[in-house]
Design an enzyme around this catalytic site. Structure first.
Site, mmCIF file in Angstrom:
data_model
loop_
_atom_site.group_PDB
_atom_site.id
_atom_site.type_symbol
_atom_site.label_atom_id
_atom_site.label_comp_id
_atom_site.label_asym_id
_atom_site.label_seq_id
_atom_site.Cartn_x
_atom_site.Cartn_y
_atom_site.Cartn_z
ATOM 1 N N LYS A 146 -2.620 -32.002 11.520
ATOM 2 C CA LYS A 146 -2.279 -31.594 10.158
ATOM 3 C C LYS A 146 -3.004 -32.481 9.144
ATOM 4 O O LYS A 146 -3.151 -33.672 9.364
ATOM 5 C CB LYS A 146 -0.761 -31.741 9.948
ATOM 6 C CG LYS A 146 0.059 -30.645 10.582
ATOM 7 C CD LYS A 146 1.506 -30.738 10.173
ATOM 8 C CE LYS A 146 2.353 -29.705 10.901
ATOM 9 N NZ LYS A 146 2.027 -28.311 10.525
ATOM 10 N N ARG A 157 7.112 -22.642 18.656
ATOM 11 C CA ARG A 157 7.386 -21.420 19.418
ATOM 12 C C ARG A 157 7.220 -21.660 20.918
ATOM 13 O O ARG A 157 7.822 -20.978 21.734
ATOM 14 C CB ARG A 157 6.484 -20.286 18.902
ATOM 15 C CG ARG A 157 5.022 -20.468 19.139
ATOM 16 C CD ARG A 157 4.166 -19.536 18.268
ATOM 17 N NE ARG A 157 4.075 -19.996 16.883
ATOM 18 C CZ ARG A 157 3.380 -19.373 15.940
ATOM 19 N NH1 ARG A 157 2.747 -18.251 16.217
ATOM 20 N NH2 ARG A 157 3.344 -19.862 14.714
HETATM 21 N N1 BES Z 1 6.463 -27.367 11.794
HETATM 22 C C1 BES Z 1 5.465 -26.471 11.325
HETATM 23 C C2 BES Z 1 5.971 -25.522 10.235
HETATM 24 C C3 BES Z 1 6.423 -26.151 8.953
HETATM 25 C C4 BES Z 1 5.618 -26.086 7.827
HETATM 26 C C5 BES Z 1 7.665 -26.727 8.846
HETATM 27 C C6 BES Z 1 6.042 -26.632 6.642
HETATM 28 C C7 BES Z 1 8.082 -27.269 7.651
HETATM 29 C C8 BES Z 1 7.284 -27.212 6.542
HETATM 30 C C9 BES Z 1 4.934 -25.643 12.482
HETATM 31 O O1 BES Z 1 4.952 -26.261 13.718
HETATM 32 C C10 BES Z 1 3.507 -25.342 12.176
HETATM 33 O O2 BES Z 1 2.745 -26.257 12.113
HETATM 34 N N2 BES Z 1 3.195 -24.074 11.987
HETATM 35 C C11 BES Z 1 1.856 -23.673 11.713
HETATM 36 C C12 BES Z 1 1.567 -22.472 12.552
HETATM 37 C C13 BES Z 1 0.132 -22.035 12.524
HETATM 38 C C14 BES Z 1 -0.748 -23.059 13.214
HETATM 39 C C15 BES Z 1 0.041 -20.710 13.232
HETATM 40 C C16 BES Z 1 1.791 -23.346 10.228
HETATM 41 O O3 BES Z 1 2.749 -22.788 9.702
HETATM 42 O O4 BES Z 1 0.780 -23.671 9.604
HETATM 43 MN MN MN Z 2 3.208 -27.452 14.019
#
Ligand code: BES
Ligand code: MN
Ligand code: ZN
Length: 486
Positions: free
Chosen positions: A264, A338
């Protein structure tokens, strides 16, 4: 500082300060929810002289015969919502005139059940703040506990409601603290200490060794770059002696989500200790279930891993076969929630055969884009279950909004090299829906609902509604209310 609430049957006005909520309608009709003549006259004098108009949020400190009052106006009765009452009470309690008050009486504008419940929430949820790591100021040293006496008719519901709010704050503490404190081992200890001394509870804990032996490779894969133990913890609570079927709650417990090798960026990573908010909500609901002795049969499960990076971390492009035997293309290591949930769900469906399963997770940034910070996303394969969850949501003001699931979404998660992939359409289009569709493919015929709390679990910046900065305990009130009414 800890706030304690208790109910008193009628107004005493003998505490450090009494907070009096009034509506503009009451001022116009010159009729209030308390009977004290002197206060009534003082209030009407202020109103008649236009010093106190009754506008929403207006406050006015008054001193009468050495008794202190804070008058607080709610505006028009028709504009009052369950949220606005809580916001007003939160503000009133932080009024600088009474910052030394340790005993506070609260008189609401009316005494119906929903108003009193909102008052309890305004006090307990509204006054929560995460200050474990702030140096103690002189003020904070002075007051460690504040007692709030709410004038209200006697009602058992109110004691339970205080417990529900305390569990919400319990969850907030778990979500707010450092990821290296709230590890899988810490969460295990937390759960074990909650269930200790409860006889109608059994627990199954799968550590790395058991997860490997049983083939929960999706959960293991997410944790692969971490030096901490992955865990699947399952608490079985038998509150009903009837042969009632079980309802399963499954929470995403990523103690820190770095994104993995799909790391991230700055701006997205800083709050990722919140990524166990789903597990936190399940633990909060467990605490409520135990303390309220719910007469239902419930399974509480949390899948816990840390999505870390390192030379041993799982690689984008890997294919992993999890507990369900479906092969999964790890198209993006940041779509880890997921994966953990897929294994947890398949394991519970196969070994516990619940009647219905509700999972809760900080799952997608796309859900935050779609619904913002105030509504969790709700997706289900069963309209009756969805309806009941929406009812629980609106009854508790723990907001959720129904998003669709439909057959054609299958195409979004098709893989060229495996049975399914952990990524949806390009550019994250409908990302909340495709993530849910991925989960749905692991529930089989079980009635299923998914709550995406990515936007609602954590407040960035200063404050939102009646929440301060940080964790909100999203889902605790909703799930508890749902369980109470199964
Ligand atoms: N934990 C994150 C989602 C999230 C985003 C939680 C903001 C709280 C605040 C999740 O694991 C994630 O990183 N999702 C990705 C998925 C993508 C790579 C398909 C996302 O939402 O960017
Ligand atoms: Mn994630
Ligand atoms: Zn995540």
């Amino acid at each position: 500082m800890i706030n304690k609430v208790s109910m008193i049957p009628s107004e005493q006005f003998n505490q450090d300060v009494s907070i009096i909520l009034v509506t503009v309608d009451q001022l116009k009709k010159r009729s209030f929810a308390f009977s004290d003549k002197e206060l009534k006259n003082a209030l009407l004098d202020l109103y008649d002289s236009k010093l106190f108009k009754g506008d929403h949020g207006e406050t006015f400190p008054v001193s009468l015969n050495k008794r202190s009052f804070l008058l607080v106006a709610l505006g028009d009765k028709k504009d009052i919502t369950s949220t606005s009452i809580k916001i007003i009470i939160k503000k009133a309690l932080s009024c600088p005139n009474f910052k030394d008050a340790t005993n506070i009486e609260l008189v609401c504008h009316n005494k119906d059940e929903s108003t009193i419940k909102n008052a309890i929430e305004g006090v307990l949820i509204g006054s929560y703040s995460w200050d474990k790591y702030k140096s103690k100021t002189e003020d904070k040293k002075k007051i460690s506990q504040r007692n709030i006496y709410i004038v209200s008719p006697k009602n058992k519901v109110f004691d339970s409601h205080a417990i529900i709010c305390e569990s919400t704050n319990f969850t907030r503490d778990l979500v707010n603290d450092n990821a290296d404190i709230v590890t899988s081992t810490f969460l295990e200890k937390t759960i074990l200490s909650l269930i200790k001394d409860h006889k109608n509870v059994t627990v199954e804990i799968l550590n790395k060794k058991e997860l490997k032996a049983k083939g929960l490779n999706l959960l293991l894969g997410v944790n692969q770059g971490s030096n901490k133990e992955p865990k699947l913890i399952i608490v079985k609570y038998k509150g009903s002696t009837n042969k009632d079927k079980y309802t399963a709650l499954v929470g995403k417990g990523i103690t820190f989500d770095s994104g993995g090798l799909n790391l991230k960026p700055t701006g997205s990573i800083e709050t990722m200790r919140e990524d166990m908010g789903g597990a936190g909500a399940v633990i909060g609901a467990l605490r409520n279930t135990l303390l309220l002795k719910l007469n239902k049969n419930i399974i509480f499960a949390v899948g816990i891993a840390e999505n870390a990076i390192g030379s041993s971390a799982q690689k984008p492009g890997d294919v992993v076969v999890g507990y369900s035997k479906k092969s999964v293309e790890i198209a993006n290591t940041d779509a880890e929630g997921r994966l953990v949930l897929a294994d947890a769900i398949s394991y519970i469906v196969k070994n516990y055969e619940p009647e219905r399963l509700i999972n809760i997770a900080t799952l997608t940034g796309a859900c935050v884009i779609a619904l913002g910070y105030d509504y969790s996303g709700l997706i289900s394969n069963d309209d009756i279950l969805a309806k009941k969850l929406l009812k629980a949501s609106s009854d508790t003001d723990d907001r959720a909004w129904h998003l669709p699931n439909y057959p054609e979404l299958k195409d979004a998660v098709k893989s060229n090299i495996a049975d399914i992939k952990n990524l949806g359409f390009p550019k994250s289009v409908a990302g909340a829906l495709t993530a849910a569709e991925f989960l749905r493919q692991f529930v089989g015929e079980t009635k299923w609902a998914h709550l995406d709390i990515a936007g609602t679990a954590f407040v960035e910046g200063t404050s939102r509604m009646y929440f301060g900065h940080g964790a909100t305990g999203a889902g605790v009130r909703l799930l508890t209310n749902y369980l109470q009414n199964i």
